[in-house]
Design an enzyme around this catalytic site. Structure first.
Site, PDB file in Angstrom:
ATOM      1  N   SER A 149      34.243  44.707  37.966  1.00  0.00           N
ATOM      2  CA  SER A 149      35.500  45.139  37.340  1.00  0.00           C
ATOM      3  C   SER A 149      36.231  44.002  36.631  1.00  0.00           C
ATOM      4  O   SER A 149      37.448  44.013  36.502  1.00  0.00           O
ATOM      5  CB  SER A 149      36.428  45.785  38.389  1.00  0.00           C
ATOM      6  N   ARG A 150      35.469  43.021  36.187  1.00  0.00           N
ATOM      7  CA  ARG A 150      36.010  41.889  35.417  1.00  0.00           C
ATOM      8  C   ARG A 150      36.967  41.015  36.218  1.00  0.00           C
ATOM      9  O   ARG A 150      37.725  40.241  35.666  1.00  0.00           O
ATOM     10  CB  ARG A 150      36.700  42.384  34.129  1.00  0.00           C
TER      11      ARG A 150
END
Length: 479
Positions: A453-454
């Protein structure tokens, strides 16, 4: 789990990628296509009922992005497409020179199949009998490999293959590949005519076609986004006899993309990184030691050129430029590489001593940024490294005047040959004055570990004359 459609029983036709026996429907099959039933299994290990469906491990569903090597020069129009007769004749000739009779080849193929099945079973990979395969294939599997029939099949498929083909046809009409398994057909989509393709327009519509030896005529009717050619085993005499035009296989690759590369929505390209967390209590106090640890892990992982790094320089006007160079030394004094002192990067460094390095180890979801000032290494250090290089590299350093315009490659080649002849007696090759090393002394390290999710892990060490300061945080920035 993915779904691998099997090759069939003694009543089914197969293609060269199939596992089991040939079909009575096969017309003049080549030795490569006529495979026997597998021999009986040892008493201690019972083989599954056939036809069977082995379940093999694949990575999570990622659409149809391919990791195979592609070649832009391999346009479909430039590749020979074989008729059914030519394909069978070529297979006969490919097998003949090996010195095996057809019967021997059939026995070897059957033994190989039995051994492969036994090996899979020993790894606890389950097999399903065809009657146990779910009616709906759209939700449980990632990839369906269609390897039931090859180019020697003709006629109407009988049970159980007619039903299996209908299930694949049902998948073909679902729509978006994101909502169904991708279909990969080997050599010929099952049920297609080898030369005319999907005659009635109601057959399988695979997302990928993997042609073998050379694409068959029906491949011209293939409209899916991915077409590959596999098997770089066609000798020159056969290429000449049949006037085959086949694309070059890059490097040691056993497959090459043919046809047009699929259009890609660049904005949709992304990976969700899955990595161990980079925790503050796991990072070594000295960033040099942390870099060496990660570098050693990249080497141990077998990554190609783990010492490759992007070097960014800036000239006196503030214009940056980047290029890939190779790290040739690292210690507590800094990072060393070698180059031509007349190159653009050298000119930039003569005007602005500040530079940055970037190491990117894609397979490990890691990158390391290093910033600092750059100075030339001592002449004796450059001299020592120069003479440690292969003689060809030494000659190349003399010949190549980096960042200069030349009349053509033949000029480089001619100069190289002249120097090669000059030093053919094995005498020492003098290091040119315009070639040597640089050392970047770091003022900043950043260690980056990709996460889901970065929310990537980033650890920064700022180095000054007094201390090493470290900061750890998570960032939503993406590559």
């Amino acid at each position: 789990m993915p779904f691998l459609l099997p090759t069939a029983t003694a009543v089914a036709a197969t293609n060269p990628s199939s596992l089991f026996s040939s079909s009575p429907h096969c017309q003049s099959p080549s030795p490569a296509l006529r495979l026997p039933p597998p021999p009986p299994a040892p008493p201690s290990r019972q083989l599954p009922r056939f036809p069977a469906v082995p379940f093999l491990p694949f990575s999570p569903r990622r659409g149809m992005a391919s990791r195979a090597v592609s070649s832009a020069a391999a346009a479909a129009a430039d590749v020979t497409h074989l008729t059914q007769r030519d394909a069978a004749e070529i297979d006969e000739q490919l097998m003949g020179p090996l010195g095996f009779s057809v019967d021997q080849l059939m026995e070897l193929a059957g033994l190989s199949v039995a051994a492969a099945v036994a090996e899979l079973e020993s790894l606890a990979i389950p097999f399903l009998a065809v009657e146990d395969v779910p009616e709906d294939l759209s939700s449980e599997f990632d990839i369906v490999i269609d390897a039931m029939f090859g180019f020697s099949f003709h006629g109407t498929p009988g049970p159980p293959f007619d039903d299996l083909i209908q299930r694949l046809i049902s998948l073909s009409v679902i729509g978006s590949s994101e909502k169904r398994p991708a279909i990969v057909s080997v050599d010929i989509p099952s049920g297609w005519h080898v030369e005319e393709g999907d005659v009635d327009g109601g057959g399988i519509r695979p997302d990928m076609l993997v042609s073998l030896t050379a694409p068959k005529l029906c491949a011209k009717k293939f409209t899916g986004p991915h077409h590959f050619l596999g098997g770089r085993f066609v000798p020159l005499p056969i290429l000449s006899k049949y006037e085959l035009q086949l694309p070059p296989y890059p490097g040691t690759s056993m497959c090459v993309r043919i046809g047009k590369a699929p259009s890609v929505d660049i904005s949709s390209l992304r990976e969700n990184y899955i990595s161990p967390e980079l925790l503050e209590n796991q990072v070594m106090p000295d960033p040099f030691d942390q870099f060496v640890r990660w570098f050693d892990e990249a080497v141990s992982a077998g990554l190609r050129e783990p010492n490759a790094m992007a070097l960014t320089t800036v000239n006196k006007e503030g214009k940056p430029s980047s290029r890939m160079v190779l790290l040739k030394g690292v210690d507590k004094q800094g990072f060393v590489w070698y180059t031509n002192y007349g190159s653009r990067k050298a000119h930039d460094l003569s005007e602005n001593h500040n530079a940055a390095l970037l190491f990117y180890w894609n397979e490990m979801n890691r990158q390391v940024r290093v910033e600092g000032s750059v100075q030339k290494v001592p002449e004796e250090e450059s001299e020592k490294y120069f003479h440690s290089r292969p003689r060809g590299s030494q000659l190349g350093a003399i010949v190549s005047k980096q960042s200069t315009v030349i009349a053509g490659r033949e000029v480089l080649q001619q100069t190289y040959k002249e120097l090669e002849q000059k030093y053919s007696d094995g005498s020492m090759i003098p290091k040119p004055e315009y070639w040597g090393g640089y050392r970047l002394t770091p003022t900043l390290f950043e260690f980056w570990q990709g996460q889901q999710s970065r929310l990537h892990d980033r650890y920064v060490s700022c180095i000054n004359s007094f201390a090493i300061q470290a900061i750890l945080w998570q960032s939503s920035e993406c590559l």
